[in-house]
Design a protein around this motif. Sequence first.
Motif, PDB file in Angstrom:
ATOM      1  N   ILE A 113      47.290  49.935  57.448  1.00 31.65           N
ATOM      2  CA  ILE A 113      46.496  48.689  57.004  1.00 31.65           C
ATOM      3  C   ILE A 113      47.488  48.116  56.059  1.00 31.65           C
ATOM      4  N   PRO A 114      47.891  47.002  56.214  1.00 34.61           N
ATOM      5  CA  PRO A 114      48.750  46.150  55.673  1.00 34.61           C
ATOM      6  C   PRO A 114      48.575  46.133  54.136  1.00 34.61           C
ATOM      7  N   GLU A 115      49.670  46.032  53.394  1.00 31.44           N
ATOM      8  CA  GLU A 115      49.402  45.959  51.705  1.00 31.44           C
ATOM      9  C   GLU A 115      48.350  44.805  51.420  1.00 31.44           C
ATOM     10  N   TRP A 116      48.715  43.800  52.031  1.00 30.60           N
ATOM     11  CA  TRP A 116      48.067  42.459  51.819  1.00 30.60           C
ATOM     12  C   TRP A 116      46.635  42.516  52.079  1.00 30.60           C
ATOM     13  N   GLU A 117      46.213  43.389  52.830  1.00 30.91           N
ATOM     14  CA  GLU A 117      45.015  43.629  53.092  1.00 30.91           C
ATOM     15  C   GLU A 117      43.991  44.368  52.194  1.00 30.91           C
ATOM     16  N   GLN A 118      44.954  45.347  51.650  1.00 34.83           N
ATOM     17  CA  GLN A 118      44.400  46.198  50.417  1.00 34.83           C
ATOM     18  C   GLN A 118      44.290  45.311  49.321  1.00 34.83           C
ATOM     19  N   GLN A 119      45.440  44.599  49.078  1.00 33.50           N
ATOM     20  CA  GLN A 119      45.451  43.733  47.718  1.00 33.50           C
ATOM     21  C   GLN A 119      44.073  42.986  47.722  1.00 33.50           C
ATOM     22  N   MET A 120      43.702  42.117  49.019  1.00 34.88           N
ATOM     23  CA  MET A 120      42.532  41.444  49.349  1.00 34.88           C
ATOM     24  C   MET A 120      41.429  42.027  48.781  1.00 34.88           C
ATOM     25  N   SER A 121      41.322  43.412  49.392  1.00 33.16           N
ATOM     26  CA  SER A 121      40.080  44.165  48.968  1.00 33.16           C
ATOM     27  C   SER A 121      39.872  44.264  47.647  1.00 33.16           C
ATOM     28  N   VAL A 122      40.882  44.507  46.764  1.00 37.87           N
ATOM     29  CA  VAL A 122      40.797  44.727  45.221  1.00 37.87           C
ATOM     30  C   VAL A 122      40.400  43.206  44.586  1.00 37.87           C
ATOM     31  N   GLY A 123      40.691  42.158  45.204  1.00 39.86           N
ATOM     32  CA  GLY A 123      40.422  40.994  44.881  1.00 39.86           C
ATOM     33  C   GLY A 123      38.935  40.725  44.807  1.00 39.86           C
ATOM     34  N   ALA A 124      38.551  41.349  46.065  1.00 37.55           N
ATOM     35  CA  ALA A 124      36.912  41.161  46.419  1.00 37.55           C
ATOM     36  C   ALA A 124      36.005  41.928  45.396  1.00 37.55           C
ATOM     37  N   VAL A 125      36.684  43.296  44.918  1.00 31.99           N
ATOM     38  CA  VAL A 125      36.171  44.069  43.857  1.00 31.99           C
ATOM     39  C   VAL A 125      35.921  43.106  42.622  1.00 31.99           C
ATOM     40  N   CYS A 126      36.924  42.578  42.224  1.00 32.37           N
ATOM     41  CA  CYS A 126      36.945  41.628  40.990  1.00 32.37           C
ATOM     42  C   CYS A 126      35.763  40.633  41.165  1.00 32.37           C
ATOM     43  N   GLN A 127      35.779  39.983  42.219  1.00 32.92           N
ATOM     44  CA  GLN A 127      34.805  38.689  42.407  1.00 32.92           C
ATOM     45  C   GLN A 127      33.541  39.604  42.860  1.00 32.92           C
ATOM     46  N   ASN A 128      33.399  40.624  43.245  1.00 36.43           N
ATOM     47  CA  ASN A 128      32.080  41.073  43.513  1.00 36.43           C
ATOM     48  C   ASN A 128      31.193  41.400  42.179  1.00 36.43           C
ATOM     49  N   ILE A 129      32.313  41.940  41.364  1.00 32.01           N
ATOM     50  CA  ILE A 129      31.741  42.365  39.787  1.00 32.01           C
ATOM     51  C   ILE A 129      31.274  41.256  39.119  1.00 32.01           C
ATOM     52  N   LEU A 130      31.923  39.881  39.359  1.00 26.72           N
ATOM     53  CA  LEU A 130      31.741  38.594  38.580  1.00 26.72           C
ATOM     54  C   LEU A 130      30.258  38.360  39.177  1.00 26.72           C
ATOM     55  N   VAL A 131      30.062  38.410  40.560  1.00 23.70           N
ATOM     56  CA  VAL A 131      28.932  38.019  41.151  1.00 23.70           C
ATOM     57  C   VAL A 131      27.770  38.663  40.730  1.00 23.70           C
ATOM     58  N   THR A 132      28.057  40.164  40.850  1.00 25.53           N
ATOM     59  CA  THR A 132      26.875  40.980  40.428  1.00 25.53           C
ATOM     60  C   THR A 132      26.502  41.007  38.967  1.00 25.53           C
ATOM     61  N   ALA A 133      27.528  40.796  38.222  1.00 21.14           N
ATOM     62  CA  ALA A 133      27.137  40.725  36.696  1.00 21.14           C
ATOM     63  C   ALA A 133      26.352  39.230  36.573  1.00 21.14           C
ATOM     64  N   ASN A 134      26.583  38.321  37.254  1.00 22.37           N
ATOM     65  CA  ASN A 134      25.770  37.129  37.298  1.00 22.37           C
ATOM     66  C   ASN A 134      24.158  37.365  37.735  1.00 22.37           C
ATOM     67  N   LEU A 135      24.105  37.998  38.777  1.00 21.34           N
ATOM     68  CA  LEU A 135      22.785  38.251  39.280  1.00 21.34           C
ATOM     69  C   LEU A 135      22.214  39.236  38.448  1.00 21.34           C
ATOM     70  N   MET A 136      22.651  39.956  37.732  1.00 18.20           N
ATOM     71  CA  MET A 136      22.042  40.828  36.663  1.00 18.20           C
ATOM     72  C   MET A 136      21.774  40.236  35.225  1.00 18.20           C
ATOM     73  N   GLY A 137      22.212  39.003  35.088  1.00 15.02           N
ATOM     74  CA  GLY A 137      22.018  38.348  33.963  1.00 15.02           C
ATOM     75  C   GLY A 137      22.973  38.128  32.853  1.00 15.02           C
ATOM     76  N   PHE A 138      24.319  38.802  33.362  1.00 15.87           N
ATOM     77  CA  PHE A 138      25.348  38.660  32.514  1.00 15.87           C
ATOM     78  C   PHE A 138      26.302  37.708  32.779  1.00 15.87           C
ATOM     79  N   ALA A 139      27.040  37.321  31.793  1.00 13.75           N
ATOM     80  CA  ALA A 139      28.246  36.408  31.947  1.00 13.75           C
ATOM     81  C   ALA A 139      29.568  37.159  31.932  1.00 13.75           C
ATOM     82  N   ALA A 140      30.498  36.747  32.689  1.00 11.08           N
ATOM     83  CA  ALA A 140      32.063  37.340  32.763  1.00 11.08           C
ATOM     84  C   ALA A 140      33.057  36.478  33.034  1.00 11.08           C
ATOM     85  N   GLN A 141      34.040  36.965  32.784  1.00 13.86           N
ATOM     86  CA  GLN A 141      35.445  36.565  33.120  1.00 13.86           C
ATOM     87  C   GLN A 141      36.497  37.255  33.601  1.00 13.86           C
ATOM     88  N   TRP A 142      37.175  36.908  34.577  1.00 11.56           N
ATOM     89  CA  TRP A 142      38.397  37.851  35.226  1.00 11.56           C
ATOM     90  C   TRP A 142      39.692  37.218  34.560  1.00 11.56           C
TER      91      TRP A 142
END
Length: 196
Positions: A113-142
């Motif tokens: 698995i290329p490092e690039w793909e691993q890095q993108m998965s980490v970025g997805a975690v960051c964005q997914n936390i932002l989105v989930t926080a929002n859906l739960m009624g919290f505000a957030a910043q990365w």
Amino acid sequence: MYPESRLEDALERLQQRRSVKAMDLGDPGPNDSELETLLTTGIRVPDHGKLGPWRLIKFSGDARQAFGNVLAERFHSLNPEAREHSIAAERDRFMRAPVVVAVIARITPGIKIPEWEQQMSVGAVCQNILVTANLMGFAAQWLTEWYAFDEHIDAALGLTTHERVAGFIYIGSAGERPAERVRPELADVLTAWQVP
Ligand SMILES: Cc1cc2nc3c(=O)[nH]c(=O)nc-3n(C[C@H](O)[C@H](O)[C@H](O)COP(=O)(O)O)c2cc1C
């Protein structure tokens, strides 16, 4: 059928989602149980090879000030001429939000698995936390800021070789909806592929 239906409310929320500046975040933050839901959902991301190339470090309560002391000390040693108010701002950085979550990339080099793909998965975690926080009624910043790129701070976070900070996600509540931000027009970034 999967998914079972169109979630109109969630769609509308995502169409309007905005980050809220850390300095504008306040109480309430997620409690322990809400944070568990938020982060369990947050790490539910595409991950080629099921590597889980990330880990999370949470800061809440007194840990925020304690980490601020580490930041202030490092900042002062890097900037010996710094004024007391600048050092104090470093000390209070993590006090800007009730909860801060550091998302750490844990990359395995030299595998299929290329490092690039691993890095993108980490970025997805960051964005997914932002989105989930929002859906739960919290505000957030990365944010990354200077301390995501400092080896002394990496050591204070307990990072090992092949680990680095992908972002600090500040999570809390906001009084007001932030002003809209200029967005790229879809038409400027979308093309339909055609046979060359
Ligand atoms: C990897 C990454 C690091 C960021 N670091 C910073 C930062 O250090 N300081 C900052 O002001 N904004 C930073 N941002 C930008 C904000 O988090 C955010 O993108 C911006 O406020 C608009 O977000 P929105 O489109 O979700 O409203 C960063 C964004 C990303 C993706």
